[in-house]
Design a protein around this motif. Structure first.
Motif, short mmCIF file in Angstrom:
data_model
loop_
_atom_site.label_atom_id
_atom_site.label_comp_id
_atom_site.label_asym_id
_atom_site.label_seq_id
_atom_site.Cartn_x
_atom_site.Cartn_y
_atom_site.Cartn_z
N ARG A 48 31.09 -51.17 12.55
CA ARG A 48 30.27 -51.74 13.65
C ARG A 48 28.79 -51.70 13.28
NH1 ARG A 48 34.04 -48.98 16.98
NH2 ARG A 48 32.62 -47.20 17.18
N LEU A 49 28.36 -50.61 12.65
CA LEU A 49 26.96 -50.49 12.24
C LEU A 49 26.60 -51.62 11.28
CD1 LEU A 49 24.24 -48.90 11.89
CD2 LEU A 49 25.38 -47.69 10.01
N ILE A 50 27.38 -51.82 10.24
CA ILE A 50 27.08 -52.85 9.25
C ILE A 50 27.20 -54.24 9.87
CG2 ILE A 50 27.73 -53.79 7.01
CD1 ILE A 50 26.41 -51.01 6.96
N GLY A 51 28.08 -54.38 10.84
CA GLY A 51 28.26 -55.67 11.49
C GLY A 51 27.05 -56.13 12.28
N ARG A 52 26.11 -55.23 12.57
CA ARG A 52 24.90 -55.63 13.29
C ARG A 52 23.98 -56.50 12.44
NH1 ARG A 52 22.99 -49.65 15.34
NH2 ARG A 52 24.91 -49.02 16.42
N PHE A 53 24.16 -56.45 11.11
CA PHE A 53 23.26 -57.17 10.21
C PHE A 53 23.98 -58.41 9.69
CE2 PHE A 53 22.37 -52.65 10.04
CZ PHE A 53 21.00 -52.62 10.31
N PRO A 54 23.43 -59.59 9.95
CA PRO A 54 24.13 -60.81 9.54
C PRO A 54 24.21 -60.99 8.03
CG PRO A 54 21.95 -61.30 10.44
CD PRO A 54 22.19 -59.87 10.70
N ASP A 55 23.22 -60.48 7.29
CA ASP A 55 23.20 -60.64 5.84
C ASP A 55 23.31 -59.26 5.19
OD1 ASP A 55 22.93 -61.37 3.24
OD2 ASP A 55 20.85 -62.11 3.41
N ARG A 56 24.49 -58.94 4.70
CA ARG A 56 24.71 -57.62 4.11
C ARG A 56 24.04 -57.47 2.75
NH1 ARG A 56 31.16 -56.65 5.45
NH2 ARG A 56 30.97 -56.86 7.73
N SER A 57 23.68 -58.57 2.12
CA SER A 57 23.09 -58.49 0.78
C SER A 57 21.71 -57.85 0.79
CB SER A 57 23.02 -59.88 0.16
OG SER A 57 22.12 -60.70 0.90
N VAL A 58 21.05 -57.80 1.95
CA VAL A 58 19.70 -57.21 2.01
C VAL A 58 19.76 -55.73 2.38
CG1 VAL A 58 18.68 -59.42 2.66
CG2 VAL A 58 19.37 -57.82 4.45
N LEU A 59 20.94 -55.18 2.61
CA LEU A 59 21.06 -53.77 3.00
C LEU A 59 21.06 -52.88 1.77
CD1 LEU A 59 23.79 -53.95 5.80
CD2 LEU A 59 21.30 -53.94 6.04
N ARG A 60 20.36 -51.77 1.86
CA ARG A 60 20.33 -50.74 0.83
C ARG A 60 20.54 -49.39 1.51
NH1 ARG A 60 20.72 -54.78 -1.35
NH2 ARG A 60 19.62 -55.64 -3.16
N CYS A 61 21.75 -48.85 1.38
CA CYS A 61 22.09 -47.59 2.04
C CYS A 61 21.98 -46.43 1.05
CB CYS A 61 23.52 -47.64 2.59
SG CYS A 61 23.78 -48.95 3.80
N CYS A 62 21.76 -45.25 1.58
CA CYS A 62 21.75 -44.04 0.75
C CYS A 62 22.08 -42.83 1.61
CB CYS A 62 20.39 -43.86 0.06
SG CYS A 62 19.02 -43.59 1.18
N TYR A 63 22.73 -41.86 0.99
CA TYR A 63 22.97 -40.57 1.65
C TYR A 63 23.10 -39.49 0.59
CZ TYR A 63 28.02 -40.99 0.56
OH TYR A 63 29.24 -41.11 -0.08
N GLU A 64 22.95 -38.25 1.01
CA GLU A 64 22.99 -37.13 0.08
C GLU A 64 24.42 -36.79 -0.30
OE1 GLU A 64 20.79 -33.63 1.15
OE2 GLU A 64 19.38 -34.79 2.36
N ALA A 65 24.60 -36.46 -1.59
CA ALA A 65 25.89 -35.93 -2.02
C ALA A 65 26.16 -34.61 -1.31
CB ALA A 65 25.90 -35.74 -3.53
N GLY A 66 27.39 -34.40 -0.89
CA GLY A 66 27.71 -33.18 -0.15
C GLY A 66 29.19 -33.02 0.05
N PRO A 67 29.57 -32.17 0.98
CA PRO A 67 31.00 -31.89 1.19
C PRO A 67 31.79 -33.08 1.71
CG PRO A 67 29.67 -30.82 2.88
CD PRO A 67 28.72 -31.33 1.85
#
Length: 366
Positions: A48-67
């Motif tokens: 649902r979060l990603i669906g808010r953006f019509p163009d997924r090619s402009v998205l750059r996600c990041c998160y910390e490595a963890g458990p």
């Protein structure tokens, strides 16, 4: 980096993940302050979060490595979204920043991602991660066996039964333990349970190793294990441990970087004309460090190619064999010099393991 991001209209999503929730900081082009949101840590909410953006090619996600592992990365990749898993220890942080919240962490990730200040880790494939989990299960069972051994020897010592005739856990030592008799029935029962626990741990370990050994010759790690196996002291399980834990050797730009990753370099606090070095850092991967130290013990002996090593070297590249011979000569000479200088055997093994780390990194990036 940020000007490129503005021109391309990239949207950066910093994600602070936990077991139940994900705090998402969305940094739009031209904005300085990210907008934060909290979603459930489940596939439907992420979609649902990603669906808010019509163009997924402009998205750059990041998160910390963890458990939480890499499942979020793989889900985003499946949806066609670019994502980085970031090394937590390499995230820039101010010395006076003592406040930590999920929102602050997510906002920091979004800003640093746009500035190009984050260092991504190499995400293993599902097959690579599965073999690594099996290798780590063996490490856990080795630790369980050691605890069972310590408990048994400790209770024997408390009652005056001390082994003084050589190394522990040899056939002679085990026969000595089995021959011990106690007048108190409760104590005899306690010793019996400690022995039974150890027997169970050893049976579990033997079964797991029997299942793990064939993976040294299977994809996806078989080529790496074969190359590492050309070096003295790095047989099947040791090579498989190194290959499964490191996976991508080229992420280390130099041998020193890999040595630091293993935690085999000495700690140091130097200022001005004063240089102070301490014990090894023990940072990074403990399984890799342990495997290298155990392999280093083989270099106590004179350089030689015996039957087991000759079998592992069959069909290997001549350049690999040349590097392996050079490693034998250099590391044995290093071991002998350290012992001659009065260094204790563990210190000598650690120093040789540090140099062996450099040889393995050079081999896997050649």
């Amino acid at each position: 980096m940020s000007s490129v991001a503005f021109q391309a209209g990239l949207i950066h999503l910093g994600m602070d993940t936990s077991k139940n929730t994900i705090v998402v900081a969305t940094l739009l082009p031209g904005e300085d302050s990210p907008v934060t949101d909290r979603i459930c840590n489940e596939e439907a909410a992420v979609r649902r979060l990603i669906g808010r953006f019509p163009d997924r090619s402009v998205l750059r996600c990041c998160y910390e490595a963890g458990p939480g592992g890499y499942e979020l990365y793989r889900l985003l990749a499946l949806m066609g979204v670019a994502c980085q898993v970031v090394a937590p220890s390499l995230i820039p942080k101010g010395a006076t920043d003592k406040v930590k919240t999920d929102k602050r962490d997510a906002r920091r990730l979004a800003r640093l991602a746009r500035a190009g200040e984050l260092t991504a880790v190499r995400v293993p494939s599902a097959a690579e991660e599965a073999v690594r989990d099996l290798v780590r299960a063996r490490d856990a069972m080795l630790a369980d066996r050691k605890r069972a051994q310590h408990r048994l020897t400790a209770v024997l010592m408390r009652h005056g039964r001390i082994w003084r005739d050589g190394s522990y856990w040899t056939h002679a030592h085990r026969a000595w333990i089995a021959a011990q008799r106690f007048g108190e029935p409760a104590l005899a029962s306690a010793i019996g349970y400690y022995q039974a626990t150890l027997a169970v741990r050893e049976t579990e370990l033997a079964a797991l190793e029997a299942e793990l050994i064939p993976w040294a010759g299977r994809e996806p790690l078989a080529p790496a294990v074969a190359r590492l196996g050309c070096y003295r002291g790095i047989a099947g399980l040791t090579g498989l441990t190194l290959a499964a834990e490191v996976v991508d050797w080229r992420r280390f730009p130099a041998a020193r970087a890999f040595m630091s990753y293993t935690g085999l370099v000495p700690s140091e606090y130097s200022s001005g004309d004063r240089t102070r070095r301490g014990h090894i850092t023990r940072a990074g991967s403990e399984p890799v460090r342990t495997a290298l130290i155990e392999a280093a013990l083989a270099y106590r002996c004179q350089p030689a190619i015996r039957a087991a090593l000759r079998r592992r070297q069959q069909g290997a590249d001549p350049a690999t064999l040349a590097r392996s011979r050079a490693a034998q000569r250099r590391l044995h000479a290093r071991y002998a010099r350290l012992l001659h200088a009065g260094k204790a055997a563990p210190e000598a093994a650690t120093a040789v393991a540090r140099e062996l780390a450099g040889f393995t990194r050079a081999e896997m990036t050649a």
